[in-house]
Every structure is written in structure tokens, then in C-alpha cells.
Design a protein around this motif. Structure first.
Motif, PDB file in Angstrom:
ATOM      1  N   THR A 231     -12.698 -84.105 -18.689  1.00  0.00           N
ATOM      2  CA  THR A 231     -13.568 -84.797 -17.747  1.00  0.00           C
ATOM      3  C   THR A 231     -13.180 -84.418 -16.324  1.00  0.00           C
ATOM      4  O   THR A 231     -12.025 -84.530 -15.936  1.00  0.00           O
ATOM      5  N   VAL A 232     -14.168 -83.975 -15.560  1.00  0.00           N
ATOM      6  CA  VAL A 232     -13.942 -83.594 -14.175  1.00  0.00           C
ATOM      7  C   VAL A 232     -14.210 -84.810 -13.298  1.00  0.00           C
ATOM      8  O   VAL A 232     -15.267 -85.443 -13.403  1.00  0.00           O
ATOM      9  N   THR A 233     -13.268 -85.149 -12.478  1.00  0.00           N
ATOM     10  CA  THR A 233     -13.381 -86.316 -11.614  1.00  0.00           C
ATOM     11  C   THR A 233     -13.666 -85.894 -10.185  1.00  0.00           C
ATOM     12  O   THR A 233     -13.629 -84.697  -9.836  1.00  0.00           O
ATOM     13  N   ALA A 234     -13.949 -86.896  -9.350  1.00  0.00           N
ATOM     14  CA  ALA A 234     -14.180 -86.616  -7.938  1.00  0.00           C
ATOM     15  C   ALA A 234     -12.931 -86.040  -7.283  1.00  0.00           C
ATOM     16  O   ALA A 234     -13.021 -85.181  -6.390  1.00  0.00           O
ATOM     17  N   GLY A 235     -11.759 -86.481  -7.723  1.00  0.00           N
ATOM     18  CA  GLY A 235     -10.527 -85.933  -7.184  1.00  0.00           C
ATOM     19  C   GLY A 235     -10.366 -84.457  -7.493  1.00  0.00           C
ATOM     20  O   GLY A 235      -9.883 -83.675  -6.653  1.00  0.00           O
ATOM     21  N   ASP A 236     -10.790 -84.030  -8.706  1.00  0.00           N
ATOM     22  CA  ASP A 236     -10.705 -82.611  -9.060  1.00  0.00           C
ATOM     23  C   ASP A 236     -11.625 -81.776  -8.177  1.00  0.00           C
ATOM     24  O   ASP A 236     -11.246 -80.703  -7.702  1.00  0.00           O
ATOM     25  N   LEU A 237     -12.853 -82.248  -7.990  1.00  0.00           N
ATOM     26  CA  LEU A 237     -13.795 -81.513  -7.153  1.00  0.00           C
ATOM     27  C   LEU A 237     -13.311 -81.444  -5.713  1.00  0.00           C
ATOM     28  O   LEU A 237     -13.426 -80.405  -5.046  1.00  0.00           O
ATOM     29  N   LEU A 238     -12.758 -82.560  -5.231  1.00  0.00           N
ATOM     30  CA  LEU A 238     -12.273 -82.576  -3.858  1.00  0.00           C
ATOM     31  C   LEU A 238     -11.060 -81.663  -3.701  1.00  0.00           C
ATOM     32  O   LEU A 238     -10.897 -81.015  -2.656  1.00  0.00           O
ATOM     33  N   ALA A 239     -10.221 -81.589  -4.725  1.00  0.00           N
ATOM     34  CA  ALA A 239      -9.072 -80.688  -4.658  1.00  0.00           C
ATOM     35  C   ALA A 239      -9.522 -79.232  -4.596  1.00  0.00           C
ATOM     36  O   ALA A 239      -8.925 -78.409  -3.883  1.00  0.00           O
ATOM     37  N   GLY A 240     -10.594 -78.878  -5.334  1.00  0.00           N
ATOM     38  CA  GLY A 240     -11.112 -77.526  -5.253  1.00  0.00           C
ATOM     39  C   GLY A 240     -11.653 -77.191  -3.876  1.00  0.00           C
ATOM     40  O   GLY A 240     -11.488 -76.072  -3.385  1.00  0.00           O
ATOM     41  N   TYR A 241     -12.299 -78.191  -3.247  1.00  0.00           N
ATOM     42  CA  TYR A 241     -12.812 -77.962  -1.891  1.00  0.00           C
ATOM     43  C   TYR A 241     -11.660 -77.772  -0.903  1.00  0.00           C
ATOM     44  O   TYR A 241     -11.696 -76.876  -0.057  1.00  0.00           O
ATOM     45  N   VAL A 242     -10.621 -78.584  -1.013  1.00  0.00           N
ATOM     46  CA  VAL A 242      -9.475 -78.453  -0.108  1.00  0.00           C
ATOM     47  C   VAL A 242      -8.804 -77.100  -0.293  1.00  0.00           C
ATOM     48  O   VAL A 242      -8.356 -76.460   0.671  1.00  0.00           O
ATOM     49  N   GLY A 243      -8.753 -76.608  -1.542  1.00  0.00           N
ATOM     50  CA  GLY A 243      -8.134 -75.313  -1.789  1.00  0.00           C
ATOM     51  C   GLY A 243      -8.898 -74.164  -1.173  1.00  0.00           C
ATOM     52  O   GLY A 243      -8.321 -73.115  -0.866  1.00  0.00           O
ATOM     53  N   SER A 244     -10.220 -74.341  -0.989  1.00  0.00           N
ATOM     54  CA  SER A 244     -11.017 -73.268  -0.389  1.00  0.00           C
ATOM     55  C   SER A 244     -10.967 -73.266   1.127  1.00  0.00           C
ATOM     56  O   SER A 244     -11.483 -72.344   1.749  1.00  0.00           O
ATOM     57  N   CYS A 245     -10.373 -74.286   1.732  1.00  0.00           N
ATOM     58  CA  CYS A 245     -10.294 -74.363   3.188  1.00  0.00           C
ATOM     59  C   CYS A 245      -9.030 -73.661   3.671  1.00  0.00           C
ATOM     60  O   CYS A 245      -7.991 -73.662   2.999  1.00  0.00           O
ATOM     61  N   ALA A 246      -9.127 -73.067   4.865  1.00  0.00           N
ATOM     62  CA  ALA A 246      -7.970 -72.395   5.448  1.00  0.00           C
ATOM     63  C   ALA A 246      -6.875 -73.397   5.789  1.00  0.00           C
ATOM     64  O   ALA A 246      -5.690 -73.127   5.589  1.00  0.00           O
ATOM     65  N   GLN A 247      -7.243 -74.556   6.313  1.00  0.00           N
ATOM     66  CA  GLN A 247      -6.310 -75.624   6.614  1.00  0.00           C
ATOM     67  C   GLN A 247      -6.849 -76.928   6.039  1.00  0.00           C
ATOM     68  O   GLN A 247      -8.060 -77.094   5.883  1.00  0.00           O
ATOM     69  N   ARG A 248      -5.956 -77.826   5.747  1.00  0.00           N
ATOM     70  CA  ARG A 248      -6.374 -79.091   5.139  1.00  0.00           C
ATOM     71  C   ARG A 248      -7.209 -79.893   6.135  1.00  0.00           C
ATOM     72  O   ARG A 248      -6.786 -80.127   7.274  1.00  0.00           O
TER      73      ARG A 248
END
Length: 331
Positions: A231-248
Motif C-alpha cells: 500500500t502506497v501512502t501519502a508519506g511515500d509519495l511525499l518522500a518521492g517528491y522530496v527525493g526529486s528536489c535539489a534541496q529539501r
């Protein structure tokens, strides 16, 4: 209920007060307003913290306990156990520094070490603990009590099997807890000290703890904080977005974005559409409120026309010409 009390100027040059911390002095002055007309109060740091420090969340009952201990070490308060078995305190210099007009009767037990002659709120007079200490340990029983003791001693010497339970009950009821007859009570209690074991097995109240964290996941809808495998949660999706950013990103942005993602998942939107919207949002950035429109674009993107397919034509309804002569040949 808080009361109006007197704080004398000498308080601030008192050496015992100066030996305490500033918070302990504030707690000490606050106890003036919360103690009853005889300077007594419950010795409970949680209650005192709620009364004296309601707007100071950083001053917890643990800190109040430290304040009370400093005040007790300085001799400004006395912490004692009342005749009811509960903990109380009283201000040691209360009667010297506080002049109460028509004081009400205290409902709290008295401190027998300092004010044994004062009225005890529990005993409605002189405290029973003081009376017991003045009477002494050896007291001659009354004639009725003595006859009961003699009868109990005789039954202990010649017990009868059919009356054994009733005999034990009478022994406990008749034998007093003070005086030289205490040995008889101990003998009676010793006969029934080890009751018959219960046929029912003891219940085990402890439960095995399941492995894993019990902290609720930000995007989880399960009350236990655990999610089903895969099960994919909102935290998982948000972690993927943070990983794609140059800085947090800042915390406020992530918090707002997490709430939007969680709301989209609660509506039943496919995870892949939300992930595609987040990927597009990572490219253009902006306010987190733009995410739903980007997810909508991913959900309802136009499908390009296939090769060889007939292009769609727009039908136009026929209207009567204004100049009929211009269309004479067609007509």
C-alpha cells in the motif's frame, strides 16, 4: 478557590527564601492564594502546577515537585501525611504572617508535628493520631470487650470444625487492634493466612506486543498505524517528491503538500495519477494548491489521434440563405 493574601516586604530579604530558586519563590507565593484559611493544601505537584502555572506549559509538575522540595528543605513548608493516608502540606509561618478575618474550618487533616492542638478537618476535632499518642499503647479493655476476648481465646483453644469459619469471623470482629491483645489477633489472622487455592487458573493479563512501530503514518487511514504490504501512502509519495528536489523544501510547504496528497488519496484517485501530478509539480513548483489541477491533467490528458484515423469534423446546421439568388445554382 483563590483567596486574597498578604505578602510582606520582608519576604524578599528573607535568607531562607533567597536560598530557593525564583520559580520556587513564585510557587511559594502562589500557595498563599490557594491554601485554605489555615495554610493547608494538597501535596500534589500536578494539582499545584494546574493552579499556579496554567499558562506556563514549560513549568511541568516535575518542576513544581522540585520547587516544593526546595521550599521544604528551606523550612518554608512542611510536607506530611494526614490521618487519612494522603499527602498534604502547610506553610510553616502561616499563623504568624497571615491574619484571616473569620477563618473557615479546614477540611484537611492537621499536621500533628506542628499544629497537633488545632482542629483536624477529617476528625472534626483533635486529630485521632494525637489522641492515640497521648493515650499510650496499653489500654485496659472494657468489660464487654474483655468477655469477648475471653470467649475468642476459648474458641481458639478448643475449635470446632463445624463452627470454624464463624469462629474466625468473630475473632477478627471482637479482638481490637491496640493493646496487649494484639497477639491474639495475630494468632487468629495466622490461622487463615493461607487461603485455599482457587480451582480456576490465573488469568494472564499481559499481551504479546506485535513488532513494528505504533506511530501513526502521516498518510495511513489505519488506526493502528500499520499499512498493508504494497500500500502506497501519502508519506511515500511525499518522500518521492522530496527525493526529486535539489534541496529539501520548507516544512510548511511539505505539510501543506502532504495534506493535499492525503486528501486526493482519500477521494479514491489512483496513486499513479497523484505521482504523475507530483512529478509535474516538481518541475514547475509553485503553491501546493496547484497539485490537484496537475493531477487532473494527468487523469484527463488528451490521447493523440492514431495514424490513419479519420479526423473529426464539426457538423454545422443548415441555415436559409439571406440572398437566395446567390445560391440559385445549388438550389
Amino acid at each position: 478557590m483563590a483567596r486574597i493574601r498578604t505578602v510582606k516586604p520582608d519576604l524578599f530579604i528573607n535568607e531562607r527564601v533567597a536560598a530557593c530558586s525564583v520559580t520556587a519563590v513564585v510557587t511559594y507565593i502562589g500557595l498563599f492564594t490557594q491554601s485554605d484559611d489555615h495554610g493547608r493544601h494538597r501535596d500534589n505537584p500536578a494539582i499545584i502546577a494546574g493552579l499556579l502555572w496554567p499558562l506556563r506549559a514549560e513549568h511541568t509538575p516535575v518542576h513544581v515537585e522540585e520547587d516544593l522540595q526546595q521550599l521544604a528543605d528551606a523550612g518554608l513548608i512542611c510536607r506530611y501525611t494526614g490521618c487519612d493516608g494522603k499527602r498534604y502540606l502547610h506553610l510553616t509561618g502561616w499563623y504568624e504572617h497571615q491574619k484571616i478575618d473569620k477563618p473557615s474550618q479546614s477540611r484537611l487533616p492537621v499536621c500533628v508535628d506542628h499544629h497537633g492542638e488545632k482542629r483536624c478537618g477529617t476528625c472534626k476535632g483533635t486529630c485521632a493520631a494525637v489522641d492515640a499518642s497521648t493515650r499510650g499503647d496499653v489500654a485496659e479493655p472494657s468489660p464487654d470487650t474483655q468477655r469477648g476476648l475471653d470467649r475468642a481465646a476459648g474458641e481458639l483453644a478448643n475449635p470446632r470444625e463445624e463452627n470454624a469459619p464463624a469462629t474466625h469471623a468473630r475473632q477478627i470482629a471482637l479482638v481490637p487492634s491496640t493493646g496487649p491483645t494484639r497477639t491474639v489477633e495475630e494468632k487468629a489472622a495466622g490461622r487463615s493466612r493461607f487461603p485455599e487455592a482457587s480451582p480456576n487458573p490465573p488469568r494472564n493479563l499481559s499481551e504479546g506486543s506485535a513488532p513494528g512501530s505504533r506511530i501513526l503514518d502521516p498518510g495511513s487511514c489505519s488506526p493502528t498505524g500499520r499499512t498493508a504490504p504494497g500500500t502506497v501512502t501519502a508519506g511515500d509519495l511525499l518522500a518521492g517528491y522530496v527525493g526529486s528536489c535539489a534541496q529539501r523544501p520548507p516544512g510548511d510547504v511539505l505539510g501543506h503538500l502532504g495534506r493535499v496528497v492525503k486528501k486526493l488519496l482519500a477521494e479514491g484517485i489512483d496513486v499513479e495519477h497523484v505521482r504523475a501530478g507530483l512529478a509535474r509539480y516538481a518541475e514547475i513548483q509553485g503553491h501546493p494548491s496547484r497539485l490537484p489541477s496537475l493531477v487532473n491533467d494527468a487523469m484527463n490528458a488528451r490521447v493523440p489521434a492514431r495514424a490513419g484515423s479519420r479526423p473529426s469534423t464539426t457538423h454545422q446546421a443548415w441555415t436559409n440563405p439571406v440572398d437566395a439568388a446567390a445560391y440559385a445554382e445549388e438550389l
